[in-house]
Design an enzyme around this catalytic site. Structure first.
Site: not given
Length: 494
Positions: A18, A262-264
């Site tokens: 993802t 985080s991924k963000r």
């Protein structure tokens, strides 16, 4: 609970496809890979792609490419195969359905007909009463009549695992002994109402069937560990699992503001580091320091040195903060550890389109090789090479206006005229001769070398800092150097 003494180590890395891989995920992969290598064990690379709404083939391809770029080789998994294939969960659905059926038949699981509204209402009431707000076991012992009534209402049940009414204690490889009481670990869902298995089922089932001995994963998954241990014991009873693996929960990687990375977060993307020209060796060296260290006084080391020394028992449980500047500094150390030939080859992508601002035919390999040893001592990331050598391949330098203003003080035109005169008469086969020429020009105007060479550097390269000036002039050549000084003088007197 841990694997028996002497049993072969088997660990797994099981990301979901993802989006772009992030550095926290890479750190987890690194620790698993190093642990397997240290113990001459097996690394299983497994793809957890049961979420069709979020998973993509593009992300799957990126995962494999990233693993290869980082230098992680796996013993079982995609493109490699192995005795427990397939290694993509989307291709193992029949296995999970069979295990869920066995759990139901043995009474380790049951069907739950509670609606989301009912669950929310009871959880809110529990919180108001100061009680744990997890699932309350409403459907644990339904009568046949209750089941028929729910079915008549058209309710589709999920499947829940029946947690044993007992305290669960285990020794975490990183955090030591941990205890969870029954009221804090309620029954949990393992199959959705549409029949799709949940992570809570598929992950432990795959670990069991693939005979994983050690589970090294992020701290954020710690709360699910007692659930998995209880499920493992049920799977052992059913003959699906042989043993409960040892668990080690790795510390959070923190970003800005001491929040979990985080991924963000922009600085979390692995692709960012690849595009900036981090070496895999440098990035992995730094990521290994996020929770572990080779020694108290050595931050820079090779991946082989890490593998030789790595022990998960030495991983610290406290959160580790990602420090980009330290990461860059360590990467710079690894750039300087390369032999020059390797360095020149690794810089190649940044010396051609789309990164390079010069025309392809303007690039001169001989000039590049001449300055490469000097450039190697200055870079933190490979992408910096473009700005360091662009003056060699562009028809004229790109002036940094701030640098121009800083270097071109009153009297700079007179200094440049003298420097040009001295350089024209110098020996252009010797950087030392070029240095003497600029030194002499400075002395003629009452300036030391540092002050004298600043206008020359900006005139020729466009910047106040860069590669060693006199070696750069030698490589650029007499004709171009003098022409650029002339152009700077025209600009000064315009």
């Amino acid at each position: 609970m841990a694997s028996a003494p002497g049993s072969p180590v088997r660990v797994r890395f099981c990301p979901s496809p993802t989006g772009n891989p992030h550095v926290g995920l890479v750190r987890t992969a690194l620790f698993n890979w190093a642990f397997a290598k240290h113990h001459q064990g097996t690394l299983v690379f497994r793809i957890e792609d049961t979420d069709a709404a979020r998973d993509s083939e593009e992300s799957y391809a990126q995962l494999l490419d990233s693993m290869r770029w980082l230098g992680f080789d796996w013993d079982e998994g995609p493109e490699v195969g192995g005795p427990h294939a397939p290694y993509r969960q989307s291709q193992r659905m029949d296995i999970y359905q069979d295990v869920a059926r066995k759990l139901l038949d043995a009474g380790h699981a049951y069907r739950c007909y509670c609606s989301q509204e009912e669950l929310d209402s009871r959880r809110e009431a529990a919180r108001a009463a100061g009680k744990p707000s997890g699932y309350d076991g409403h459907c644990r012992e339904l009568t046949d009549a209750q089941v028929e009534e729910y079915r008549a209402q058209g309710r589709e049940p999920i499947v829940r695992f029946r947690m044993p009414d007992e305290t669960i204690t285990f020794t975490d490889l990183v955090r030591g002994e941990l205890t969870f009481t029954p009221e804090n670990v309620p029954d949990y869902g393992i199959v959705r109402a549409n029949g799709a298995p949940l992570y809570t089922l598929v992950n432990p089932v795959d670990d069991a069937l693939m005979e994983i001995t050690h589970v090294l994963r992020g701290e954020d998954l710690l709360s699910s560990t007692p659930r998995q241990i209880a499920l493992y014991k049920a799977l052992i009873e059913l003959g699906v699992a042989k043993e409960v693996p040892a668990f080690g929960h790795l510390p959070y990687v923190m970003g800005e503001g001491n929040k979990k990375l985080s991924k963000r977060d922009p600085q979390s993307s692995l692709n960012l580091y690849r595009e900036r020209g981090f070496l895999p060796e440098g990035l992995l060296n730094y990521l290994s320091l996020l929770g572990w260290s080779l020694s108290a006084d050595q931050d820079v080391f090779t991946i082989d040195e890490m593998v030789a020394a790595f022990d998960v028992a030495d991983v610290q449980p406290n959160p580790a903060r990602f420090d980009l500047k330290k990461c860059e500094a360590i990467n710079g150390d690894h750039i300087r550890m390369l032999d020059v030939k390797d360095f020149t080859e690794r810089c190649a992508p940044w010396l051609r389109a789309p990164f390079a601002p010069w025309a392809p035919e303007a690039f001169d390999q001989a000039r590049w090789q001449a300055v490469a040893p000097h450039a190697q001592t200055r870079l933190k990331v490979l992408s910096e090479i473009t700005d360091n050598v662009d003056f060699l391949f562009l028809p004229e330098p790109v002036f940094d206006e701030a640098s121009w203003s800083k270097a071109m003080k009153e009297g700079s035109d007179a200094l440049l005229r003298t420097a040009r005169e001295k350089l024209e008469a110098a020996d252009w086969t010797s950087p030392e001769s070029l240095k003497e020429a600029v030194l002499a020009a400075g002395e003629a105007h009452g300036l030391k070398l540092g002050k004298a060479q600043a206008p020359v550097r900006v005139a020729v390269t466009g910047r106040t800092v860069g590669l060693p000036l006199f070696e750069s002039l030698e490589v650029l050549g007499k004709e171009k150097t003098l022409a650029r000084i002339d152009a700077a003088l025209s600009r000064l007197t315009a």
